[in-house]
Design a protein around this motif. Structure first.
Motif, PDB file in Angstrom:
ATOM      1  N   GLY A  41     -19.405  25.652   5.535  1.00 27.08           N
ATOM      2  CA  GLY A  41     -19.463  24.190   5.658  1.00 27.08           C
ATOM      3  C   GLY A  41     -20.870  23.634   5.590  1.00 27.08           C
ATOM      4  O   GLY A  41     -21.076  22.436   5.790  1.00 27.08           O
ATOM      5  N   ILE A  42     -21.846  24.484   5.293  1.00 22.07           N
ATOM      6  CA  ILE A  42     -23.237  24.032   5.255  1.00 22.07           C
ATOM      7  C   ILE A  42     -23.478  23.151   4.030  1.00 22.07           C
ATOM      8  O   ILE A  42     -23.034  23.463   2.926  1.00 22.07           O
ATOM      9  N   VAL A  43     -24.173  22.046   4.242  1.00 17.08           N
ATOM     10  CA  VAL A  43     -24.554  21.127   3.178  1.00 17.08           C
ATOM     11  C   VAL A  43     -26.065  21.207   2.983  1.00 17.08           C
ATOM     12  O   VAL A  43     -26.823  21.125   3.956  1.00 17.08           O
ATOM     13  N   VAL A  44     -26.491  21.383   1.749  1.00 15.49           N
ATOM     14  CA  VAL A  44     -27.924  21.427   1.443  1.00 15.49           C
ATOM     15  C   VAL A  44     -28.347  20.056   0.931  1.00 15.49           C
ATOM     16  O   VAL A  44     -27.753  19.525  -0.013  1.00 15.49           O
ATOM     17  N   VAL A  45     -29.366  19.497   1.566  1.00 13.61           N
ATOM     18  CA  VAL A  45     -29.872  18.178   1.203  1.00 13.61           C
ATOM     19  C   VAL A  45     -31.298  18.332   0.691  1.00 13.61           C
ATOM     20  O   VAL A  45     -32.162  18.880   1.390  1.00 13.61           O
ATOM     21  N   GLY A  85     -30.875  22.714   5.009  1.00 13.37           N
ATOM     22  CA  GLY A  85     -29.490  23.123   5.227  1.00 13.37           C
ATOM     23  C   GLY A  85     -28.965  22.533   6.522  1.00 13.37           C
ATOM     24  O   GLY A  85     -29.569  22.701   7.583  1.00 13.37           O
ATOM     25  N   LEU A  86     -27.844  21.823   6.429  1.00 12.08           N
ATOM     26  CA  LEU A  86     -27.250  21.203   7.604  1.00 12.08           C
ATOM     27  C   LEU A  86     -25.909  21.866   7.925  1.00 12.08           C
ATOM     28  O   LEU A  86     -25.041  21.992   7.059  1.00 12.08           O
ATOM     29  N   GLU A  87     -25.745  22.287   9.178  1.00 13.64           N
ATOM     30  CA  GLU A  87     -24.468  22.814   9.625  1.00 13.64           C
ATOM     31  C   GLU A  87     -23.486  21.656   9.802  1.00 13.64           C
ATOM     32  O   GLU A  87     -23.909  20.488   9.920  1.00 13.64           O
ATOM     33  N   PRO A  88     -22.184  21.942   9.829  1.00 11.40           N
ATOM     34  CA  PRO A  88     -21.191  20.855   9.928  1.00 11.40           C
ATOM     35  C   PRO A  88     -21.451  19.873  11.069  1.00 11.40           C
ATOM     36  O   PRO A  88     -21.299  18.662  10.893  1.00 11.40           O
ATOM     37  N   LYS A  89     -21.890  20.361  12.234  1.00 11.16           N
ATOM     38  CA  LYS A  89     -22.120  19.465  13.368  1.00 11.16           C
ATOM     39  C   LYS A  89     -23.374  18.607  13.187  1.00 11.16           C
ATOM     40  O   LYS A  89     -23.579  17.646  13.935  1.00 11.16           O
ATOM     41  N   GLN A  90     -24.233  18.970  12.223  1.00 13.56           N
ATOM     42  CA  GLN A  90     -25.463  18.210  11.993  1.00 13.56           C
ATOM     43  C   GLN A  90     -25.335  17.200  10.861  1.00 13.56           C
ATOM     44  O   GLN A  90     -26.247  16.418  10.632  1.00 13.56           O
ATOM     45  N   ILE A  91     -24.212  17.214  10.169  1.00 12.50           N
ATOM     46  CA  ILE A  91     -24.037  16.332   9.009  1.00 12.50           C
ATOM     47  C   ILE A  91     -23.600  14.945   9.484  1.00 12.50           C
ATOM     48  O   ILE A  91     -22.603  14.823  10.197  1.00 12.50           O
ATOM     49  N   PRO A  92     -24.319  13.887   9.115  1.00 16.92           N
ATOM     50  CA  PRO A  92     -23.911  12.543   9.528  1.00 16.92           C
ATOM     51  C   PRO A  92     -22.534  12.180   8.959  1.00 16.92           C
ATOM     52  O   PRO A  92     -22.149  12.640   7.876  1.00 16.92           O
ATOM     53  N   ALA A  93     -21.791  11.360   9.698  1.00 14.09           N
ATOM     54  CA  ALA A  93     -20.501  10.892   9.190  1.00 14.09           C
ATOM     55  C   ALA A  93     -20.705   9.973   7.991  1.00 14.09           C
ATOM     56  O   ALA A  93     -19.864   9.910   7.091  1.00 14.09           O
ATOM     57  N   THR A  94     -21.839   9.266   7.982  1.00  9.72           N
ATOM     58  CA  THR A  94     -22.188   8.427   6.836  1.00  9.72           C
ATOM     59  C   THR A  94     -22.612   9.320   5.679  1.00  9.72           C
ATOM     60  O   THR A  94     -23.437  10.215   5.846  1.00  9.72           O
ATOM     61  N   ALA A  95     -22.024   9.090   4.517  1.00 11.54           N
ATOM     62  CA  ALA A  95     -22.320   9.940   3.356  1.00 11.54           C
ATOM     63  C   ALA A  95     -23.795   9.846   2.978  1.00 11.54           C
ATOM     64  O   ALA A  95     -24.385   8.758   2.994  1.00 11.54           O
ATOM     65  N   ALA A 150     -41.749  24.413   7.032  1.00  7.85           N
ATOM     66  CA  ALA A 150     -41.945  25.327   8.164  1.00  7.85           C
ATOM     67  C   ALA A 150     -40.932  25.036   9.266  1.00  7.85           C
ATOM     68  O   ALA A 150     -40.380  25.965   9.870  1.00  7.85           O
ATOM     69  N   TRP A 151     -40.677  23.762   9.542  1.00  7.52           N
ATOM     70  CA  TRP A 151     -39.669  23.398  10.540  1.00  7.52           C
ATOM     71  C   TRP A 151     -38.293  23.916  10.130  1.00  7.52           C
ATOM     72  O   TRP A 151     -37.543  24.440  10.947  1.00  7.52           O
ATOM     73  N   GLU A 152     -37.985  23.768   8.842  1.00  7.12           N
ATOM     74  CA  GLU A 152     -36.692  24.226   8.339  1.00  7.12           C
ATOM     75  C   GLU A 152     -36.570  25.741   8.488  1.00  7.12           C
ATOM     76  O   GLU A 152     -35.518  26.262   8.884  1.00  7.12           O
ATOM     77  N   ALA A 153     -37.648  26.470   8.205  1.00  9.30           N
ATOM     78  CA  ALA A 153     -37.621  27.935   8.266  1.00  9.30           C
ATOM     79  C   ALA A 153     -37.390  28.435   9.689  1.00  9.30           C
ATOM     80  O   ALA A 153     -36.760  29.479   9.891  1.00  9.30           O
ATOM     81  N   THR A 154     -37.895  27.705  10.678  1.00  9.18           N
ATOM     82  CA  THR A 154     -37.747  28.131  12.073  1.00  9.18           C
ATOM     83  C   THR A 154     -36.514  27.525  12.739  1.00  9.18           C
ATOM     84  O   THR A 154     -36.266  27.765  13.928  1.00  9.18           O
ATOM     85  N   GLY A 155     -35.770  26.728  12.009  1.00  9.11           N
ATOM     86  CA  GLY A 155     -34.554  26.141  12.570  1.00  9.11           C
ATOM     87  C   GLY A 155     -34.811  25.032  13.566  1.00  9.11           C
ATOM     88  O   GLY A 155     -33.945  24.711  14.386  1.00  9.11           O
ATOM     89  N   THR A 156     -35.991  24.420  13.486  1.00 12.84           N
ATOM     90  CA  THR A 156     -36.332  23.362  14.448  1.00 12.84           C
ATOM     91  C   THR A 156     -36.354  21.978  13.801  1.00 12.84           C
ATOM     92  O   THR A 156     -36.953  21.049  14.329  1.00 12.84           O
ATOM     93  N   LEU A 157     -35.726  21.849  12.657  1.00  8.36           N
ATOM     94  CA  LEU A 157     -35.720  20.571  11.934  1.00  8.36           C
ATOM     95  C   LEU A 157     -34.337  19.933  12.017  1.00  8.36           C
ATOM     96  O   LEU A 157     -33.319  20.597  11.858  1.00  8.36           O
ATOM     97  N   ARG A 158     -34.315  18.634  12.246  1.00  3.62           N
ATOM     98  CA  ARG A 158     -33.083  17.863  12.238  1.00  3.62           C
ATOM     99  C   ARG A 158     -33.273  16.645  11.327  1.00  3.62           C
ATOM    100  O   ARG A 158     -34.364  16.097  11.229  1.00  3.62           O
ATOM    101  N   LEU A 159     -32.205  16.240  10.683  1.00  3.90           N
ATOM    102  CA  LEU A 159     -32.253  15.090   9.783  1.00  3.90           C
ATOM    103  C   LEU A 159     -31.578  13.896  10.441  1.00  3.90           C
ATOM    104  O   LEU A 159     -30.449  14.003  10.940  1.00  3.90           O
ATOM    105  N   VAL A 160     -32.279  12.763  10.443  1.00  4.83           N
ATOM    106  CA  VAL A 160     -31.780  11.532  11.058  1.00  4.83           C
ATOM    107  C   VAL A 160     -31.822  10.421  10.016  1.00  4.83           C
ATOM    108  O   VAL A 160     -32.825  10.264   9.297  1.00  4.83           O
ATOM    109  N   LEU A 161     -30.760   9.629   9.920  1.00  2.00           N
ATOM    110  CA  LEU A 161     -30.749   8.506   8.993  1.00  2.00           C
ATOM    111  C   LEU A 161     -31.683   7.411   9.483  1.00  2.00           C
ATOM    112  O   LEU A 161     -31.665   7.055  10.675  1.00  2.00           O
ATOM    113  N   ALA A 162     -32.504   6.890   8.592  1.00  2.93           N
ATOM    114  CA  ALA A 162     -33.418   5.795   8.936  1.00  2.93           C
ATOM    115  C   ALA A 162     -32.661   4.466   8.891  1.00  2.93           C
ATOM    116  O   ALA A 162     -31.571   4.371   8.320  1.00  2.93           O
TER     117      ALA A 162
END
Length: 214
Positions: free
Chosen positions: A179-183, A123-133, A197-209
């Motif tokens: 505004g949450i997006v599920v990926v 789950g990504l909050e609006p501020k964590q969602i990349p501008a690139t689709a 586990a990272w997602e459950a504790t809120g310590t995960l971030r998604l970065v485009l490769a």
């Protein structure tokens, strides 16, 4: 006795040869245009259409597909109606919407989650969602981000954050209100539990490769 009134002579206006030639040319051009239009209308192609919503990864059935007869531009790639059997049983590589033409690139015979992989919803909050689709097949990195300046044991750490390689399988629309997006991200089977586990504790971030995956 009054003399009869002689009506004035009306001389015929001479038409210039140039005007006549131009008129004939316009008539001829108009006729040719109509002929081309009629030819285009008559030259129609039967193509496959989508008649109901199909989610990414869903197996296509005949009930999902229809047929339309259209004047198809050669630049438009669409599955011909005669080839509908070739796409039935394949999976949607992208989300398909009713009323759209079906293109060959929109289906795949491969499972979007392959053998030896697991699917991790993030789950990504609006501020964590990349501008690139985010699109299916896009390579990403899942980054572990503990509390700022400390590790989870409370000690400071200068070590590089842990990362997990992943691949986007599906991204939802933004949820109303939050505004949450599920990926859905495919990872290796060994990395899946860690990412969850990272997602459950809120310590995960998604970065485009990078485009080359490196």
């Amino acid at each position: 006795m009054t003399a009869p009134v002689v009506p004035p002579r009306v001389s015929a206006r001479r038409r210039r040869p140039g005007v006549i030639a131009l008129s004939l040319a316009l008539i001829a051009a108009g006729g040719a245009g109509v002929a081309v239009l009629l030819l285009q209308v008559g030259n129609r192609t039967d193509v496959v259409t989508v008649v109901r919503d199909v989610q990414v990864g869903q197996v296509l059935t005949e009930d999902d597909l229809g047929k339309a007869s259209i004047a198809l531009d050669p630049a438009v790639k669409a599955v011909r109606a005669d080839d509908v059997k070739s796409v039935v049983g394949k999976r949607a590589a992208v989300a398909l919407k009713p009323g759209s033409l079906l293109a060959p690139s929109q289906v795949t015979k491969d499972n979007l989650v392959k053998a030896g992989e697991q699917l991790v919803p993030i789950g990504l909050e609006p501020k964590q969602i990349p501008a690139t689709a985010l699109v299916p097949g896009q390579k990403v990195e899942l980054v572990h981000v503990p509390a700022q300046g400390t590790t989870e044991t409370g000690k400071t750490s200068d070590a590089a954050p842990q990362t997990i390689d992943g691949r986007v399988v599906k991204a939802s629309g933004a949820a109303p209100g939050t505004g949450i997006v599920v990926v859905d991200v495919a990872t290796s089977a060994t990395d899946g539990p860690t990412a969850a586990a990272w997602e459950a504790t809120g310590t995960l971030r998604l970065v485009l490769a990078a485009p080359d995956g490196n």
